[in-house]
Design an enzyme around this catalytic site. Sequence first.
Site, PDB file in Angstrom:
ATOM      1  N   VAL A 241      50.173  57.094  68.745  1.00  0.00           N
ATOM      2  CA  VAL A 241      50.442  57.795  67.612  1.00  0.00           C
ATOM      3  C   VAL A 241      49.198  58.840  67.676  1.00  0.00           C
ATOM      4  CG1 VAL A 241      50.157  57.916  65.129  1.00  0.00           C
ATOM      5  CG2 VAL A 241      51.743  56.302  66.224  1.00  0.00           C
TER       6      VAL A 241
ATOM      7  N   SER B  30      42.700  50.527  64.793  1.00  0.00           N
ATOM      8  CA  SER B  30      43.511  51.685  65.695  1.00  0.00           C
ATOM      9  C   SER B  30      42.973  53.010  65.498  1.00  0.00           C
ATOM     10  CB  SER B  30      44.814  51.599  65.678  1.00  0.00           C
ATOM     11  OG  SER B  30      45.355  52.312  66.159  1.00  0.00           O
ATOM     12  N   ALA B  31      42.737  53.694  66.593  1.00  0.00           N
ATOM     13  CA  ALA B  31      42.351  55.226  66.599  1.00  0.00           C
ATOM     14  C   ALA B  31      43.344  56.117  65.844  1.00  0.00           C
ATOM     15  CB  ALA B  31      42.125  55.716  67.985  1.00  0.00           C
ATOM     16  N   ASP B  32      44.454  55.560  65.555  1.00  0.00           N
ATOM     17  CA  ASP B  32      45.462  55.961  64.785  1.00  0.00           C
ATOM     18  C   ASP B  32      45.063  56.407  63.445  1.00  0.00           C
ATOM     19  OD1 ASP B  32      47.323  55.710  67.105  1.00  0.00           O
ATOM     20  OD2 ASP B  32      48.739  54.049  66.044  1.00  0.00           O
TER      21      ASP B  32
ATOM     22  N   GLU C 288      56.758  60.272  70.027  1.00  0.00           N
ATOM     23  CA  GLU C 288      55.525  59.563  70.826  1.00  0.00           C
ATOM     24  C   GLU C 288      56.209  59.063  72.124  1.00  0.00           C
ATOM     25  OE1 GLU C 288      53.874  55.841  70.705  1.00  0.00           O
ATOM     26  OE2 GLU C 288      54.523  55.598  68.525  1.00  0.00           O
TER      27      GLU C 288
ATOM     28  N   LYS D  78      48.336  53.758  78.782  1.00  0.00           N
ATOM     29  CA  LYS D  78      48.490  54.181  77.382  1.00  0.00           C
ATOM     30  C   LYS D  78      47.169  55.169  76.986  1.00  0.00           C
ATOM     31  CE  LYS D  78      47.683  51.479  73.224  1.00  0.00           C
ATOM     32  NZ  LYS D  78      47.666  50.347  72.552  1.00  0.00           N
TER      33      LYS D  78
ATOM     34  N   ASP E 192      38.336  45.594  65.691  1.00  0.00           N
ATOM     35  CA  ASP E 192      39.638  46.345  66.284  1.00  0.00           C
ATOM     36  C   ASP E 192      40.387  47.261  65.291  1.00  0.00           C
ATOM     37  OD1 ASP E 192      41.801  47.167  67.925  1.00  0.00           O
ATOM     38  OD2 ASP E 192      42.201  45.171  68.825  1.00  0.00           O
TER      39      ASP E 192
ATOM     40  N   LYS F 209      52.426  48.207  62.034  1.00  0.00           N
ATOM     41  CA  LYS F 209      53.004  47.047  62.630  1.00  0.00           C
ATOM     42  C   LYS F 209      52.670  45.736  61.958  1.00  0.00           C
ATOM     43  CE  LYS F 209      53.861  49.272  66.683  1.00  0.00           C
ATOM     44  NZ  LYS F 209      52.942  50.403  66.673  1.00  0.00           N
TER      45      LYS F 209
HETATM   46  N1  PSU Z   1      55.165  50.484  69.804  1.00  0.00           N
HETATM   47  C1  PSU Z   1      55.199  49.726  70.937  1.00  0.00           C
HETATM   48  N2  PSU Z   1      54.005  49.310  71.574  1.00  0.00           N
HETATM   49  C2  PSU Z   1      52.847  49.970  71.614  1.00  0.00           C
HETATM   50  C3  PSU Z   1      52.890  51.113  70.508  1.00  0.00           C
HETATM   51  C4  PSU Z   1      53.824  51.270  69.887  1.00  0.00           C
HETATM   52  O1  PSU Z   1      56.056  49.147  70.755  1.00  0.00           O
HETATM   53  O2  PSU Z   1      51.972  49.791  72.124  1.00  0.00           O
HETATM   54  C5  PSU Z   1      51.613  51.887  70.316  1.00  0.00           C
HETATM   55  C6  PSU Z   1      51.876  53.090  69.348  1.00  0.00           C
HETATM   56  O3  PSU Z   1      51.691  54.044  70.100  1.00  0.00           O
HETATM   57  C7  PSU Z   1      50.688  53.056  68.496  1.00  0.00           C
HETATM   58  C8  PSU Z   1      49.673  52.204  69.357  1.00  0.00           C
HETATM   59  O4  PSU Z   1      49.779  54.106  68.225  1.00  0.00           O
HETATM   60  O5  PSU Z   1      50.540  51.186  70.019  1.00  0.00           O
HETATM   61  C9  PSU Z   1      48.528  51.605  68.477  1.00  0.00           C
HETATM   62  O6  PSU Z   1      47.694  50.990  69.766  1.00  0.00           O
HETATM   63  P1  PSU Z   1      46.171  50.488  69.323  1.00  0.00           P
HETATM   64  O7  PSU Z   1      46.368  49.266  68.367  1.00  0.00           O
HETATM   65  O8  PSU Z   1      45.697  50.130  70.475  1.00  0.00           O
HETATM   66  O9  PSU Z   1      45.573  51.674  68.653  1.00  0.00           O
HETATM   67 MN    MN Z   2      42.587  48.295  69.281  1.00  0.00          MN
END
Ligand code: PSU
Ligand code: MN
Length: 304
Positions: free
Chosen positions: A107, A141-143, A25, A87, A139, A160
């Site tokens: 991701v 994640s779309a992941d 990624e 992003k 909230d 995380k």
């Molecule tokens: N690692 C980081 N910072 C980030 C991410 C990863 O140090 O911003 C990203 C990854 O790409 C992961 C995304 O898929 O954060 C998830 O963000 P969100 O919670 O907004 O879906």
């Molecule tokens: Mn989010």
Amino acid sequence: MNPYLDPSPEVAAALSEGRPVVALESTIISHGMPYPRNVETAMKVEAEVRAHGAVPATIAVLGGRLKAGLSPDQITGLGKSGLAVAKASRRDLPRLVAEAADGATTVAATMIIAALAGIRVFATGGIGGVHRGAERSWDVSADLEELARTEVAVVCAGAKAILDLGLTLEYLETKGVPVIGYRTLEFPAFYTSGSGLALEERAEDAAGIARRAKAKWDLGLGGGIVVANPVPEEFSMERVAIGTAIEAALAEAAAAGVRGKDVTPYLLAKVKELTAGESLESNIALVLNNARLAAAIAVEYSRL
Ligand code: PSU
Ligand code: MN
């Protein structure tokens, strides 16, 4: 071949010959680490994939093209631009393509582009998940939705630690996403090798993971797989120290009113600041560790 997709010549050749390829990624490059460590790390991760017998395909959107496989100059550009690059998650792809813009893929978006290219294995740091307090903020994640629908095995060091890991596992269970512990039955927590949360399945080697991925997709079940690979013990942080930093980061984010797609990068940057960079070292070590395992899985998968 999808008309918006640009595999690099090396990636295209590997895919057409059925050789192993590992997707990587780019949000982690632009938003996840400071320059120049981000570029150094991205290059090292690619080298690690090659050293273990697979071709790396770092994924991003550049000039509206979906790239699978970047040149060193393209990686350096993403690293230098940092937060100036959008992003890019699932919802952002149509805009970036239509506007011929650039995006660092999360991701979710990396899985989408990998699947379009025919890449089945992807290495990252940690997946996104259900945020703490999601019952109020919604909230998620779309992941996680992407893991529910797109056929890619994602090798990570868990989700995380800034997230609610228990709720993240519940969500994955609901969506039918296997979470395979690599030589462990405990869900890793990104900076630390354990979370105290139990997993239902473990695998002892890359071949076992590749067989489960093949079985899932042969059965027509679709969707992804999470391969949870704990950070190596020597880089695992002290649980209390990281927990304190996360609590402080969450409080600052709430006070600053950070919302939406900014939450994850904000929290990770604060944690890094509060741990005097120790979390950055563990982040780099775990990504390299994931690249090695992903390459081994891709090699085994290509033999099935
Ligand atoms: N690692 C980081 N910072 C980030 C991410 C990863 O140090 O911003 C990203 C990854 O790409 C992961 C995304 O898929 O954060 C998830 O963000 P969100 O919670 O907004 O879906
Ligand atoms: Mn989010």
